[in-house]
Motif scaffolding. Structure first.
Motif, PDB file in Angstrom:
ATOM      1  N   UNK A  26     112.437  45.096 117.402  1.00  0.00           N
ATOM      2  CA  UNK A  26     112.774  46.214 118.691  1.00  0.00           C
ATOM      3  C   UNK A  26     112.456  45.754 120.084  1.00  0.00           C
ATOM      4  N   UNK A  27     111.098  45.251 119.967  1.00  0.00           N
ATOM      5  CA  UNK A  27     110.737  44.968 121.321  1.00  0.00           C
ATOM      6  C   UNK A  27     111.410  43.746 121.969  1.00  0.00           C
ATOM      7  N   UNK A  34     115.417  44.340 129.757  1.00  0.00           N
ATOM      8  CA  UNK A  34     114.470  45.392 130.474  1.00  0.00           C
ATOM      9  C   UNK A  34     114.552  44.921 131.964  1.00  0.00           C
ATOM     10  N   UNK A  35     114.788  43.623 132.320  1.00  0.00           N
ATOM     11  CA  UNK A  35     114.759  43.273 133.836  1.00  0.00           C
ATOM     12  C   UNK A  35     116.018  43.794 134.337  1.00  0.00           C
ATOM     13  N   UNK A  36     117.222  43.561 133.823  1.00  0.00           N
ATOM     14  CA  UNK A  36     118.348  44.137 134.646  1.00  0.00           C
ATOM     15  C   UNK A  36     118.466  45.421 134.466  1.00  0.00           C
ATOM     16  N   UNK A  63     104.352  46.038 134.034  1.00  0.00           N
ATOM     17  CA  UNK A  63     104.501  47.663 133.308  1.00  0.00           C
ATOM     18  C   UNK A  63     106.006  47.345 132.937  1.00  0.00           C
ATOM     19  N   UNK A  64     106.262  48.239 131.522  1.00  0.00           N
ATOM     20  CA  UNK A  64     107.551  48.280 130.992  1.00  0.00           C
ATOM     21  C   UNK A  64     107.821  49.798 130.696  1.00  0.00           C
ATOM     22  N   UNK A  65     108.787  50.381 131.131  1.00  0.00           N
ATOM     23  CA  UNK A  65     109.207  51.610 130.692  1.00  0.00           C
ATOM     24  C   UNK A  65     110.458  51.736 130.231  1.00  0.00           C
ATOM     25  N   UNK A  66     110.356  51.600 128.833  1.00  0.00           N
ATOM     26  CA  UNK A  66     111.355  51.619 128.010  1.00  0.00           C
ATOM     27  C   UNK A  66     112.224  52.840 127.733  1.00  0.00           C
ATOM     28  N   UNK A  87     109.026  34.497 128.160  1.00  0.00           N
ATOM     29  CA  UNK A  87     107.715  34.550 129.205  1.00  0.00           C
ATOM     30  C   UNK A  87     107.928  34.074 130.496  1.00  0.00           C
ATOM     31  N   UNK A  88     108.705  32.870 130.574  1.00  0.00           N
ATOM     32  CA  UNK A  88     109.137  32.200 131.627  1.00  0.00           C
ATOM     33  C   UNK A  88     109.883  33.004 132.606  1.00  0.00           C
ATOM     34  N   UNK A  89     110.902  33.736 132.161  1.00  0.00           N
ATOM     35  CA  UNK A  89     111.566  34.717 132.942  1.00  0.00           C
ATOM     36  C   UNK A  89     110.986  35.835 133.524  1.00  0.00           C
ATOM     37  N   UNK A  90     110.153  36.417 132.780  1.00  0.00           N
ATOM     38  CA  UNK A  90     109.441  37.438 133.075  1.00  0.00           C
ATOM     39  C   UNK A  90     108.499  37.065 134.072  1.00  0.00           C
TER      40      UNK A  90
END
Ligand code: C2E
Ligand code: MG
Ligand code: MG
Ligand code: MG
Length: 286
Positions: A26-27, A34-36, A63-66, A87-90
């Motif tokens: 799920x993550x 998440x980014x877009x 921080x990630x607000x799902x 991880x590279x993109x993040x």
């Protein structure tokens, strides 16, 4: 319809996974959007010079607000991003946005000595990493002097030694390097001397029971002594109490980071915190 067959096939797959891998799945799925979807943002935790009693820097923390699950801590999603090659993109997103933030703070007259960004060892393995960093620094027009990269020591030293070329390149660009979570890995003094590192960050676990545990007290004093011998600066992270602060000041630890001063803050709360500190007539932060 074939669409229904597809979704029940999907459900069967998900149900056949264990609880842990289901959560990971799920993550992973959520991270892909998440980014877009604008679910990611960055908090900045102040870092204080312990003798001048002033904010000298900050650490950028992702921080990630799902949309449905709310805030998901980095301890849960960073390992998944590393494992699933995201991880590279993040990391690039964090770097670009932090550099833009440094630029905008400079323009506002908030000039920090440094802002630290956590870098995954997976990013160091990316052949294009140096070029990406160079482009971001150029595009945002910041002084690379103000940028610091934190690399966790808990990854093996062998791994870091293999990355010496990249670390030297970054050093040449003027970006400072800090070893994060120091004390949890296995650095030898010889290796420490060889790496282009300028700062050690003492892991929170050693700070948390400074006054309860003699061993931790000795470990912290020793890390500070090692830093001094090698000409490195040293930061204590996870400082939560006055007792811990007093002990660290007594040991001449250069910098302090922790809830005692401030939790990680949104960009605007960080600005308020800095202005409060520098407003005329204000007392020291502590
Ligand atoms: P870290 O780099 O060691 O960051 C410090 C962590 O300690 C942060 O947790 C911070 O909120 C927490 N902390 C600071 N002061 C205190 C304190 O006084 N008490 C307590 N209990 N905690 C304190 P956070 O934000 O949950 O981040 C956890 C880890 O996730 C970070 O540890 C770092 O390894 C990773 N991380 C966060 N953002 C990024 C990122 O942009 N890229 C990468 N690769 N990793 C990241
Ligand atoms: Mg860090
Ligand atoms: Mg750390
Ligand atoms: Mg840590």
């Amino acid at each position: 319809s074939s669409k229904n067959a597809g979704s029940s096939g999907f459900r069967f797959y998900v149900e056949s996974l264990s609880q842990k891998s289901r959560e990971e799945f799920e993550i992973e799925t959520g991270l892909r959007h998440a980014l877009y979807r604008g679910e990611m943002f960055i908090n900045y935790q102040p870092i204080i010079d312990s003798s001048k009693n002033r904010i000298v820097g900050a650490e950028a923390l992702l921080r990630w607000r799902h949309s449905e699950r709310g805030l998901i801590p980095p301890g849960r999603f960073i390992p998944v991003a590393e494992k699933k090659d995201m991880i590279a993109g993040l990391g690039e997103w964090v770097l670009e946005n932090t550099c833009r933030q440094i630029r905008s703070w400079n323009d506002m007259g908030i000039r920090l000595d440094f802002v630290a960004v956590n870098i995954s060892v997976k990013q160091l393995e990316d052949r294009e990493f140096i070029e990406k960093v160079r482009r971001i620094v150029e595009r945002t027009g910041i002084d690379p002097d103000q940028l610091e990269f934190e690399i966790t020591e808990s990854i093996s030293m062998d791994n870091l030694k293999n990355r010496q070329g990249v670390l030297n390149e970054l050093d040449k660009m003027g970006i400072r390097l800090a070893l994060d979570d120091f004390g949890t890995g296995f650095s030898s003094l010889g290796n420490l001397k060889k790496l282009a590192v300028s700062k050690l960050k003492i892991d929170r676990s050693f700070i948390s029971d400074i006054n309860l545990n003699e061993h931790n007290t000795a470990i912290v004093s020793t890390i500070i002594a090692i830093a001094r011998i090698l000409g490195l600066s040293v930061v204590a992270e996870g400082v939560e109490t006055r007792e811990q602060l007093d002990f660290l000041r007594g040991e001449s630890c250069d910098m302090i980071q922790g809830y005692f001063f401030s939790v990680p803050l949104s960009k605007s709360d960080f600005e308020k915190f800095v202005k409060l500190q520098s407003s005329p007539g204000s007392t020291d932060i502590i």
